[in-house]
Write a protein that holds these residues in place. Structure first.
Motif, PDB file in Angstrom:
ATOM      1  N   ASP A  75      -3.857  -0.380  -4.100  1.00  0.00           N
ATOM      2  CA  ASP A  75      -5.054  -0.244  -3.284  1.00  0.00           C
ATOM      3  C   ASP A  75      -5.125  -1.405  -2.306  1.00  0.00           C
ATOM      4  OD1 ASP A  75      -7.124  -2.409  -4.411  1.00  0.00           O
ATOM      5  OD2 ASP A  75      -6.036  -1.538  -6.101  1.00  0.00           O
ATOM      6  N   ALA A  76      -5.941  -1.247  -1.273  1.00  0.00           N
ATOM      7  CA  ALA A  76      -5.988  -2.239  -0.204  1.00  0.00           C
ATOM      8  C   ALA A  76      -6.439  -3.606  -0.712  1.00  0.00           C
ATOM      9  CB  ALA A  76      -6.919  -1.760   0.912  1.00  0.00           C
TER      10      ALA A  76
ATOM     11  N   THR B  96       0.841  -1.204   0.000  1.00  0.00           N
ATOM     12  CA  THR B  96       0.000   0.000   0.000  1.00  0.00           C
ATOM     13  C   THR B  96       0.878   1.257   0.000  1.00  0.00           C
ATOM     14  OG1 THR B  96      -0.203  -0.139   2.425  1.00  0.00           O
ATOM     15  CG2 THR B  96      -1.976  -1.113   1.090  1.00  0.00           C
TER      16      THR B  96
END
Length: 287
Positions: free
Chosen positions: A239-240, A234
């Motif tokens: 993105d997560a 991250t």
């Protein structure tokens, strides 16, 4: 004989068609399917029948599958959507009376925690319930999946992962494509579920050694915890959701989900599978 290949413009589908042609299958016996007419044009120029389809639009599938003696159903790439897409394709294959279906699945799909397996496992169940003659090709990981890892290593001198000492029995797309071509063109595969892999399972330390040789600089493997790995990913902009997927996959590798090297792929293609170093060198040259 008509052999229909879905995902023909993708990396695996294109190689399957090349392998079929190399095996002496006439271009006129092949039908290449994909979503982009422009990308299908190179097949049409070779005398291959082409059709534009979309798994999400079932009405595009019936005519494309009509008259198929064999259908290669290359699994979709849209995780989370491909189960419905596969269901649409299987239903259309039944309506079209396809002679037999060859499906590209995942390693040990119905008996694994591999993060990509659930949609494959359910697709296999749908195929088993379809009444069609089916062959399942459970492909282990693609060596080419680590081309991006080489690019990062070239810049940083490190391969960072949370896979611990886990092993990956990868093979190249060309190896798997050749196996698909063999199954599509030879008898005796109906009902088979083939666990396909490279001949040798390698660790990320092995990958670092190969990277050092290919890049001409020292590359080391830095093993981190899953939590550290997620923060690193991250931190560089992932993105997560994507970071979580990568960490989960490394966890699968750490737990041995991709470690088993079977002889089946080698036996189908009649030669050793492509070693890790050679496969990555070829992928770099192609890129």
């Amino acid at each position: 004989m008509t052999i229909v290949i879905t995902g023909a413009t993708g990396q695996l589908g294109r190689l399957v068609i090349e392998s079929l042609l190399e095996r002496g299958i006439p271009a006129s016996d092949l039908r290449a399917l994909g979503r982009n007419a422009d990308r299908l044009a190179s097949f049409a120029a070779q005398g291959i029948d082409t059709r534009v389809i979309d798994f999400a639009q079932p009405e595009t599938l019936d005519a494309a599958f009509s008259g198929a003696d064999a259908l290669l159903l290359v699994s979709g790439s849209e995780v989370g959507q491909r189960l419905q897409q596969h269901r649409n394709a299987i239903d259309a294959a039944v309506r079209a009376g396809v002679g037999r279906v060859v499906y590209t699945s995942a390693s040990k799909a119905t008996d694994t925690d591999l993060v990509v397996a659930p949609e494959h496992a359910e697709t296999e169940r749908l195929l088993a319930a379809s009444g069609l003659p089916v062959t399942v090709l459970r492909n282990n990981w693609y060596t080419e999946n680590y081309l991006g890892t080489l690019d990062t290593a070239a810049a940083t001198g490190e391969i960072v992962a949370s896979a611990g000492e886990g092993r990956v029995a990868s093979a190249t797309r060309a190896d798997y494509a050749e196996a698909a071509a063999v199954v599509l063109t030879t008898p005796g595969h109906e009902g088979a579920v083939y666990e396909l892999s490279g001949d040798t399972a390698w660790t990320f330390a092995d990958l670092a050694e190969v990277a050092s040789e290919l890049l001409g600089r020292e590359v080391v493997y830095r093993s981190v915890t899953p939590e550290e790995h997620g923060s690193i990913l991250t931190g560089v902009g992932l993105d997560a959701g994507t970071a979580g997927f990568v960490v989960a996959l490394d966890g699968n590798i750490r737990d041995g989900a991709l470690a088993e090297a079977t002889p089946t792929l080698r036996e189908l293609i009649g030669r050793p599978t492509t070693p890790l170093a050679d496969g990555l060198a070829q992928a770099r040259a192609a890129a």
